[in-house]
Scaffold this active site. Structure first.
Site, PDB file in Angstrom:
ATOM      1  N   GLY A  46       0.925  -1.225   0.101  1.00 41.33           N
ATOM      2  CA  GLY A  46       0.018   0.127  -0.050  1.00 41.33           C
ATOM      3  C   GLY A  46       0.962   1.222   0.036  1.00 41.33           C
ATOM      4  O   GLY A  46       2.189   1.217   0.462  1.00 41.33           O
ATOM      5  N   GLN A  51       3.051  10.024   1.142  1.00 43.02           N
ATOM      6  CA  GLN A  51       4.521   9.172   1.381  1.00 43.02           C
ATOM      7  C   GLN A  51       5.425   9.470   0.064  1.00 43.02           C
ATOM      8  O   GLN A  51       6.647   9.430   0.152  1.00 43.02           O
ATOM      9  CB  GLN A  51       4.151   7.724   1.292  1.00 43.02           C
ATOM     10  CG  GLN A  51       3.481   7.459   2.680  1.00 43.02           C
ATOM     11  CD  GLN A  51       3.270   5.972   2.571  1.00 43.02           C
ATOM     12  OE1 GLN A  51       2.239   5.453   2.108  1.00 43.02           O
ATOM     13  NE2 GLN A  51       4.289   5.265   3.281  1.00 43.02           N
ATOM     14  N   CYS A  94       5.583  -0.118   7.426  1.00 40.36           N
ATOM     15  CA  CYS A  94       5.145   1.200   6.722  1.00 40.36           C
ATOM     16  C   CYS A  94       6.448   1.575   5.681  1.00 40.36           C
ATOM     17  O   CYS A  94       7.347   1.379   6.224  1.00 40.36           O
ATOM     18  CB  CYS A  94       4.957   2.276   7.467  1.00 40.36           C
ATOM     19  SG  CYS A  94       4.391   3.852   6.665  1.00 40.36           S
ATOM     20  N   LEU A  95       6.046   1.868   4.514  1.00 45.68           N
ATOM     21  CA  LEU A  95       7.304   2.285   3.763  1.00 45.68           C
ATOM     22  C   LEU A  95       8.045   3.402   4.041  1.00 45.68           C
ATOM     23  O   LEU A  95       9.091   3.614   3.748  1.00 45.68           O
ATOM     24  CB  LEU A  95       7.072   2.162   2.218  1.00 45.68           C
ATOM     25  CG  LEU A  95       6.509   1.180   1.506  1.00 45.68           C
ATOM     26  CD1 LEU A  95       6.100   1.048   0.021  1.00 45.68           C
ATOM     27  CD2 LEU A  95       7.557  -0.062   1.494  1.00 45.68           C
ATOM     28  N   HIS A 136      -4.692   1.754   7.112  1.00 43.81           N
ATOM     29  CA  HIS A 136      -3.594   2.275   7.200  1.00 43.81           C
ATOM     30  C   HIS A 136      -3.045   3.354   6.305  1.00 43.81           C
ATOM     31  O   HIS A 136      -2.586   4.404   6.606  1.00 43.81           O
ATOM     32  CB  HIS A 136      -2.466   1.012   6.941  1.00 43.81           C
ATOM     33  CG  HIS A 136      -1.062   1.553   6.991  1.00 43.81           C
ATOM     34  ND1 HIS A 136      -0.060   0.903   8.052  1.00 43.81           N
ATOM     35  CD2 HIS A 136      -0.270   2.175   6.273  1.00 43.81           C
ATOM     36  CE1 HIS A 136       1.011   1.392   7.733  1.00 43.81           C
ATOM     37  NE2 HIS A 136       1.051   2.214   6.757  1.00 43.81           N
ATOM     38  N   GLU A 137      -3.526   3.121   5.227  1.00 46.22           N
ATOM     39  CA  GLU A 137      -3.259   4.192   4.085  1.00 46.22           C
ATOM     40  C   GLU A 137      -4.462   5.364   4.149  1.00 46.22           C
ATOM     41  O   GLU A 137      -3.762   6.533   4.099  1.00 46.22           O
ATOM     42  CB  GLU A 137      -3.756   3.639   2.598  1.00 46.22           C
ATOM     43  CG  GLU A 137      -2.663   2.530   2.202  1.00 46.22           C
ATOM     44  CD  GLU A 137      -0.987   2.505   2.633  1.00 46.22           C
ATOM     45  OE1 GLU A 137      -0.696   3.841   2.568  1.00 46.22           O
ATOM     46  OE2 GLU A 137      -0.649   1.516   2.742  1.00 46.22           O
ATOM     47  N   HIS A 140      -2.743   7.505   6.730  1.00 42.33           N
ATOM     48  CA  HIS A 140      -1.908   8.425   6.210  1.00 42.33           C
ATOM     49  C   HIS A 140      -2.274   9.873   5.327  1.00 42.33           C
ATOM     50  O   HIS A 140      -1.639  10.746   5.582  1.00 42.33           O
ATOM     51  CB  HIS A 140      -1.042   8.026   4.716  1.00 42.33           C
ATOM     52  CG  HIS A 140       0.221   6.949   5.228  1.00 42.33           C
ATOM     53  ND1 HIS A 140       1.124   7.350   6.066  1.00 42.33           N
ATOM     54  CD2 HIS A 140       0.265   5.596   5.185  1.00 42.33           C
ATOM     55  CE1 HIS A 140       2.014   6.274   6.097  1.00 42.33           C
ATOM     56  NE2 HIS A 140       1.471   5.211   5.561  1.00 42.33           N
TER      57      HIS A 140
END
Ligand code: NI
Length: 168
Positions: A46, A51, A94-95, A136-137, A140
């Site tokens: 994701g 991000q 998380c990236l 989660h996204e 963000h």
């Protein structure tokens, strides 16, 4: 194929509420394509626009379901319209916080509404991993990271690990 730079913890854009997309344009679709390239290159499931430094309400997921099929979604202005009282706890990463993982509690099932890249209304009834990835996204897009969903104790431990890693 265009790869975008993934912002990491400490970048201001990760902490800002992202702006709603007023009109879905070719530029939005290009952003989404570049986000998919970037996510696959980074081996994530994701990614949200903040991000990659774009403070707009755009997110993508590519999550395997129980049968191993991929559930791929790109959503513009997504909103969680229903969420289950039942929660579960699974490992998340998380990236934007590479190398750190922790168990996060979230509702098991959610219903998410938004727009597709062709500006069509979309409604997704999601459970388990897909529900988790969507939440989660969407977090963000509100400047929220998974570490914010932890107890202060757990978050403290992760942040010490993070600072150690950054120092090398
Ligand atoms: Ni993330």
């Amino acid at each position: 194929m265009a790869l975008l730079e993934i912002k990491v913890l400490g970048a201001k854009v990760l902490r800002e509420p992202a702006a709603p997309v007023a009109a879905v344009t070719e530029e939005t679709r290009r952003l989404i394509r570049d986000m998919f390239d970037t996510m696959y290159e980074a081996e994530g499931i994701g990614l949200a626009a903040p991000q990659v430094g774009v403070s707009e309400r755009v997110m993508i997921v590519d999550v395997p379901d129980e049968e191993g099929d991929h559930r791929v979604h790109a959503l513009i202005n997504p909103v969680v319209v229903e969420s289950d009282k039942e929660t579960d706890k699974e490992i998340e990463g998380c990236l934007s916080i590479p190398g750190l993982e922790e168990m996060v509690t979230r509702p098991v099932r959610v219903v998410v509404e938004g727009l597709s890249p062709s500006a069509e209304p979309v409604r997704i009834e999601a459970g388990r991993l897909l529900a988790r990835a969507l939440q989660h996204e969407i977090d963000h897009l509100d400047g929220i990271l998974f570490i914010d969903r932890l107890s202060p104790l757990k978050r403290g431990i992760l942040m010490r690990k993070w600072r150690k890693k950054r120092k090398g």
